[in-house]
Scaffold this motif. Structure first.
Motif, PDB file in Angstrom:
ATOM      1  N   GLU A 757       0.831  -1.200   0.000  1.00  0.00           N
ATOM      2  CA  GLU A 757       0.000   0.000   0.000  1.00  0.00           C
ATOM      3  C   GLU A 757       0.870   1.257   0.000  1.00  0.00           C
ATOM      4  OE1 GLU A 757      -3.079   1.409  -0.949  1.00  0.00           O
ATOM      5  OE2 GLU A 757      -3.764  -0.359   0.174  1.00  0.00           O
ATOM      6  N   LEU A 758       1.999   1.179   0.698  1.00  0.00           N
ATOM      7  CA  LEU A 758       2.928   2.307   0.741  1.00  0.00           C
ATOM      8  C   LEU A 758       3.503   2.587  -0.643  1.00  0.00           C
ATOM      9  CD1 LEU A 758       4.516   4.433   2.306  1.00  0.00           C
ATOM     10  CD2 LEU A 758       6.156   2.648   2.946  1.00  0.00           C
ATOM     11  N   LYS A 759       3.811   1.539  -1.382  1.00  0.00           N
ATOM     12  CA  LYS A 759       4.302   1.735  -2.756  1.00  0.00           C
ATOM     13  C   LYS A 759       3.282   2.491  -3.591  1.00  0.00           C
ATOM     14  CE  LYS A 759       7.055  -2.540  -3.043  1.00  0.00           C
ATOM     15  NZ  LYS A 759       7.164  -3.853  -3.733  1.00  0.00           N
ATOM     16  N   ARG A 760       2.020   2.076  -3.476  1.00  0.00           N
ATOM     17  CA  ARG A 760       0.971   2.756  -4.245  1.00  0.00           C
ATOM     18  C   ARG A 760       0.819   4.216  -3.796  1.00  0.00           C
ATOM     19  NH1 ARG A 760      -1.232  -2.599  -3.915  1.00  0.00           N
ATOM     20  NH2 ARG A 760      -2.241  -2.172  -1.911  1.00  0.00           N
ATOM     21  N   SER A 761       0.979   4.451  -2.503  1.00  0.00           N
ATOM     22  CA  SER A 761       0.872   5.827  -1.992  1.00  0.00           C
ATOM     23  C   SER A 761       1.994   6.700  -2.527  1.00  0.00           C
ATOM     24  CB  SER A 761       0.904   5.817  -0.466  1.00  0.00           C
ATOM     25  OG  SER A 761      -0.190   5.119   0.080  1.00  0.00           O
ATOM     26  N   LEU A 762       3.207   6.163  -2.557  1.00  0.00           N
ATOM     27  CA  LEU A 762       4.348   6.919  -3.070  1.00  0.00           C
ATOM     28  C   LEU A 762       4.161   7.268  -4.546  1.00  0.00           C
ATOM     29  CD1 LEU A 762       7.188   4.933  -1.274  1.00  0.00           C
ATOM     30  CD2 LEU A 762       6.654   7.343  -0.893  1.00  0.00           C
ATOM     31  N   ILE A 763       3.577   6.348  -5.287  1.00  0.00           N
ATOM     32  CA  ILE A 763       3.273   6.626  -6.700  1.00  0.00           C
ATOM     33  C   ILE A 763       2.214   7.714  -6.814  1.00  0.00           C
ATOM     34  CG2 ILE A 763       2.279   5.642  -8.803  1.00  0.00           C
ATOM     35  CD1 ILE A 763       3.563   2.948  -7.957  1.00  0.00           C
ATOM     36  N   ASP A 764       1.177   7.616  -5.969  1.00  0.00           N
ATOM     37  CA  ASP A 764       0.112   8.633  -5.991  1.00  0.00           C
ATOM     38  C   ASP A 764       0.666  10.010  -5.633  1.00  0.00           C
ATOM     39  OD1 ASP A 764      -1.709   6.702  -6.652  1.00  0.00           O
ATOM     40  OD2 ASP A 764      -2.551   6.499  -4.629  1.00  0.00           O
ATOM     41  N   MET A 765       1.594  10.056  -4.677  1.00  0.00           N
ATOM     42  CA  MET A 765       2.161  11.340  -4.272  1.00  0.00           C
ATOM     43  C   MET A 765       2.970  11.957  -5.405  1.00  0.00           C
ATOM     44  SD  MET A 765       1.083  11.861  -1.149  1.00  0.00           S
ATOM     45  CE  MET A 765       2.134  12.965  -0.217  1.00  0.00           C
ATOM     46  N   LYS A 766       3.631  11.115  -6.179  1.00  0.00           N
ATOM     47  CA  LYS A 766       4.385  11.640  -7.321  1.00  0.00           C
ATOM     48  C   LYS A 766       3.451  12.172  -8.395  1.00  0.00           C
ATOM     49  CE  LYS A 766       8.069  10.590 -10.595  1.00  0.00           C
ATOM     50  NZ  LYS A 766       8.981   9.568 -11.151  1.00  0.00           N
ATOM     51  N   LYS A 767       2.318  11.500  -8.545  1.00  0.00           N
ATOM     52  CA  LYS A 767       1.342  11.934  -9.556  1.00  0.00           C
ATOM     53  C   LYS A 767       0.766  13.310  -9.216  1.00  0.00           C
ATOM     54  CE  LYS A 767      -0.142   7.328 -11.069  1.00  0.00           C
ATOM     55  NZ  LYS A 767      -1.271   6.350 -11.059  1.00  0.00           N
ATOM     56  N   LEU A 768       0.816  13.699  -7.946  1.00  0.00           N
ATOM     57  CA  LEU A 768       0.320  15.020  -7.564  1.00  0.00           C
ATOM     58  C   LEU A 768       1.046  16.117  -8.341  1.00  0.00           C
ATOM     59  CD1 LEU A 768      -0.153  15.046  -3.692  1.00  0.00           C
ATOM     60  CD2 LEU A 768      -1.905  15.242  -5.437  1.00  0.00           C
ATOM     61  N   ALA A 769       2.378  16.038  -8.320  1.00  0.00           N
ATOM     62  CA  ALA A 769       3.168  17.061  -9.016  1.00  0.00           C
ATOM     63  C   ALA A 769       2.902  17.019 -10.520  1.00  0.00           C
ATOM     64  CB  ALA A 769       4.647  16.851  -8.733  1.00  0.00           C
ATOM     65  N   GLU A 770       2.813  15.796 -11.052  1.00  0.00           N
ATOM     66  CA  GLU A 770       2.546  15.671 -12.486  1.00  0.00           C
ATOM     67  C   GLU A 770       1.163  16.198 -12.822  1.00  0.00           C
ATOM     68  OE1 GLU A 770       3.066  11.529 -13.027  1.00  0.00           O
ATOM     69  OE2 GLU A 770       5.272  11.600 -12.981  1.00  0.00           O
ATOM     70  N   GLY A 771       0.196  15.938 -11.936  1.00  0.00           N
ATOM     71  CA  GLY A 771      -1.167  16.409 -12.169  1.00  0.00           C
ATOM     72  C   GLY A 771      -1.263  17.918 -12.161  1.00  0.00           C
TER      73      GLY A 771
END
Length: 792
Positions: A757-771
């Motif tokens: 779940e942490l891996k998925r969260s880290l990916i989601d957090m990176k997508k914030l900047a891209e978004g």
């Protein structure tokens, strides 16, 4: 054996020819060298303590003060506030008369007194200077205030006087006692995200009653204690949180640290053990000589920290008691204790004249690795006593280890500089196989329960293939000091000491010393308790689950691009992960330090806030845009940084409440408020491992060399039965490591699931900047298209 040899060193016999005296010249020489080393250490320690206590003054300032008083006295001008005339005319006149001798002695004594008074005034001024904490609240990226610039300038000027390890210790301010109203208010706010409206209303009512009622009385007693003690909470914290803990300290209290991940300098176990031992002893020498910088935690800002814990790093052991343990520290130790394949050894590290070199230590380790001894009965599992319940271990120790060979051998372990474990297992880091790192973490956290002396301040663990790790007892000190020590030793070992082309220690042996095997005579009742302790320890081991994650997709550099603190970013990521894993918010513990104050240890940052919960809920809401989420992230991070600064400045919640609770128990007061909130249950317990504390030693190293030193940090066992323990380290611009622990017996937790779940969260957090970047592009295109249509 040593006592027998000493007795034989000098003997007398009466013969027909008179009294015959015989002696062992070599042994008497060794005794003389030991005596010389002892008094030299005492003199050196006294000198260093005196110089540290007089900092920033030195012999030059002393000479200047005495010279000024003498010159002005000759010119019939008194700068000594009347001390010189008094000494000269009323005391020394009757011994030396009115000559130059009396005048000179008067000036010398008066100068010393005036110098001493001036130094104490100066140190008091430094203490007042260090009470300023405005620098902590300066916003990153914004101009520094004038007051902070002046403050930092003064500190930098003082630091040019080359402070020793304990130079600032007596000048550090006392930990401030927060106001009762502030603590109650902050506590109430911290509980808002995890309580429903009805529960919150009840807590609000109890808090108000406590604030106006019994809390006032408890606070008055605590104010008195804060005036009469150096630190109002540390002594109680060490006693009640650590020393009175009766459950096993293995997993529950001890923590561990890792070797470097990308560097494996040798696979020779004896060589690695020798180099690590040698470099660890060099650090001990630096501590003894006070050559460790008091700015080691913050080398750039030159803000001094409490250095008390460094004194207890070596030659220290926790000794069990039936009700309360004791922490014992010895001034010196000339050996380390070593465990290898079920047998305990004593390795000499000082021959009476000097510390042995790494290559000379390697000879002893070679003998130990090659040993063919069979463990005596009970010896193989003996250390399990330190892994089990404390009270049975205390009774067994008192009954069967207070006399004979058992006492001697136990003393050799407890009084050693530290313990070295030559492990049977091989460990590795494989980026493609996380399970190897998980097994390594299990090995460092608990081993087999019988092959670690958990009471010792720390155990170096040398794997069969030459990797190293460390297991640390918690009562003597916290992770920041241990991380500094470990980082320094690994830096020296990998970069500076190194190994030859065969993986052996460099240099040639000048002395040959063999290790001494420790002897044991363990009776049947003690054997039974060893087995019981081992059973208890194995149940704990079987219940703990470790899952580690080395994240290399991004690191500190990316977080800074979002204009948020890396620590706050990771705390929000953990909040997001925990919520998805548990479908609720829970009280969260993040450790911060209070070492800006004398004898400061830790404080709690309650990372779950209303701001963080708003951000997490926005991340789970598909209707929210990336820009909205980033704004909420920044707001949550700013709140977290505010709480972190408050904690470091002595304005936290938990230690104040803890001290009030201790007084309440002493007074046997009734408090529905404490009945409701104490002890707090932290279902998510977190800690960041500090690094880069050896910047001065790493100057000149290339980026490539620094990458070789990246470590996975360290971790700890689960704190709550139904919770998670998460430790993390921001190891570089593109590396973050996480250590996740939980109990297998809990039906609501799984360390491996949390890691995924942490891996998925880290990916989601990176997508914030891209978004956010994509949204800005869309806005720019819309504006451009709109302007184009208008122009047409």
């Amino acid at each position: 054996m040593a006592e027998a040899r000493s007795a034989a060193a000098l003997s007398f016999a009466v013969t027909h020819d008179g009294v015959s005296v015989s002696y062992d010249q070599e042994l008497l020489r060794d005794i003389w060298h030991a005596f010389q080393r002892g008094y030299k250490r005492r003199i050196g320690r006294f000198k260093n303590d005196f110089m540290a206590g007089m900092f920033p003054a030195n012999s030059l300032t002393f000479s200047l003060v005495v010279s000024a008083i003498a010159i002005f006295s000759v010119l019939k001008r008194d700068l000594s506030f009347g001390i010189v005339p008094f000494l000269q005319h009323y005391i020394l006149h009757y011994i030396f008369g009115d000559g130059l001798v009396g005048l000179g002695l008067s000036c010398l004594v008066a100068g010393a007194l005036v110098w001493f008074l001036l130094v104490q005034l100066l140190r008091l001024s430094i203490k007042l200077l260090l009470t300023y904490k405005g620098w902590m609240y300066e916003s990153p990226g914004k101009p520094v205030s004038t007051s902070t610039k002046i403050w930092l300038g003064i500190l930098h000027f003082i630091s040019r006087a080359q402070p020793m390890l304990h130079s600032f210790q007596g000048a550090l301010p006392h930990l401030p006692l927060p106001k009762l109203d502030d603590t109650v208010r902050k506590h109430l706010l911290s509980m808002r995200p995890i309580l429903n409206d009805e529960e919150y209303a009840e807590l609000e009512f109890l808090s108000e009653r406590f604030r106006k009622g019994v809390g006032r009385r408890l606070q008055r007693y605590l104010v008195l204690k804060s005036y009469l003690s150096t630190n109002y909470v540390t002594d109680w914290w060490e006693e009640f949180v650590y020393m009175r803990q009766r459950s096993p300290i293995m997993i529950n209290s001890n923590y561990y640290g890792f070797d470097t991940l990308n560097e494996h300098p040798t696979e020779n176990q004896a060589s690695r053990a020798a180099n690590i031992t040698y470099n660890a002893l060099q650090f001990r020498r630096m501590v003894d000589r006070q050559e460790v910088s008091p700015f080691s935690i913050s080398p750039r800002t030159k803000v001094p920290f409490c250095t008390m814990q460094y004194e207890r790093l070596f030659n220290t052991c926790r000794v069990p008691g039936e009700e309360v343990d004791r922490l014992l520290h010895w001034d010196d130790a000339k050996h380390v204790a070593v465990y290898c394949r079920g047998v305990w050894f004593k390795v000499i590290v000082h021959n009476g004249k000097r510390l042995l070199d790494a290559v000379e230590l390697q000879d002893q380790y070679d003998e130990i690795v090659a040993h063919t001894f069979e463990p005596s009965e009970g010896e193989k599992n003996l250390a399990a006593l330190t892994a089990g319940e404390r009270a049975p271990w205390a009774k067994t120790r008192r009954a069967y280890f207070r006399a004979g060979v058992n006492k001697t051998s136990l003393n050799d372990i407890e009084r050693a500089a530290f313990v070295v474990i030559l492990d049977d297992d091989e460990v590795n880091y494989d980026p493609e196989d996380p399970s190897k790192l998980d097994r390594w973490a299990h090995n460092l956290l608990h081993g087999k329960a019988r092959d670690r002396w958990f009471d010792k301040s720390f155990n170096w663990i040398i794997s069969k293939n030459g990797h190293v790790g460390i297991n640390t007892e918690h009562s003597w000190g916290d992770a920041a000091v241990m991380a500094h020590f470990t980082e320094w030793v690994l830096l020296q070992d990998v970069v500076y000491s190194g190994y030859d082309e065969n993986g052996r220690c460099k240099g040639d042996s000048k002395v040959k010393i063999s290790p001494e095997r420790l002897k044991w005579e363990i009776p049947e009742p003690a054997l039974e308790q060893i087995n019981k302790s081992l059973t208890v320890a194995k149940e704990l081991i079987d219940d703990v689950e470790m899952a580690l994650l080395v994240w290399t997709d991004y690191g500190k550099g990316f977080m800074k691009k979002l204009r948020v603190s890396p620590d706050a970013f990771l705390q929000m990521t953990l909040q997001y992960t925990y919520f998805k894993n548990q479908q609720k918010f829970s009280l969260t513990y993040e450790a911060s330090m209070t070492r800006l104050f004398r004898e400061g240890r830790t404080e709690t940052v309650r990372s779950c806030t209303t701001k963080s919960s708003e951000f997490v809920l926005a991340m789970c809401d598909p209707k929210k845009t990336a820009s909205e989420r980033v704004l909420l992230l920044r707001a949550a991070c700013e709140k977290h940084q505010e709480l972190y600064r408050d904690a470091m400045c002595g304005q936290g919640v938990d230690r104040h409440l803890f001290a009030l609770y201790v007084i309440k128990r002493y007074l046997e007061e009734e408090s529905p408020f404490f009945d409701k909130i104490f002890p707090p249950t932290y279902l998510l317990s977190t800690s960041q491992t500090p690094m880069n504390q050896c910047e001065a030693d790493m100057k000149g190293l290339s980026t490539e060399a620094r990458l070789r030193l990246i470590t996975a940090g360290g971790g700890f066992g689960p704190v709550a039965d139904r919770g998670y323990g998460v430790s993390y380290i921001v190891a570089g611009e593109d590396t973050i490591s996480f250590h996740i622990s939980s109990k297998r017996s809990a039906d609501n937790t799984s360390s491996r699931e949390f890691r995924e779940e942490l891996k998925r969260s880290l990916i989601d957090m990176k997508k914030l900047a891209e978004g956010v970047a994509n949204e800005k592009k869309v806005d720019v295109n819309v504006v451009a298209n709109g302007n184009g249509k208008a122009a047409q």
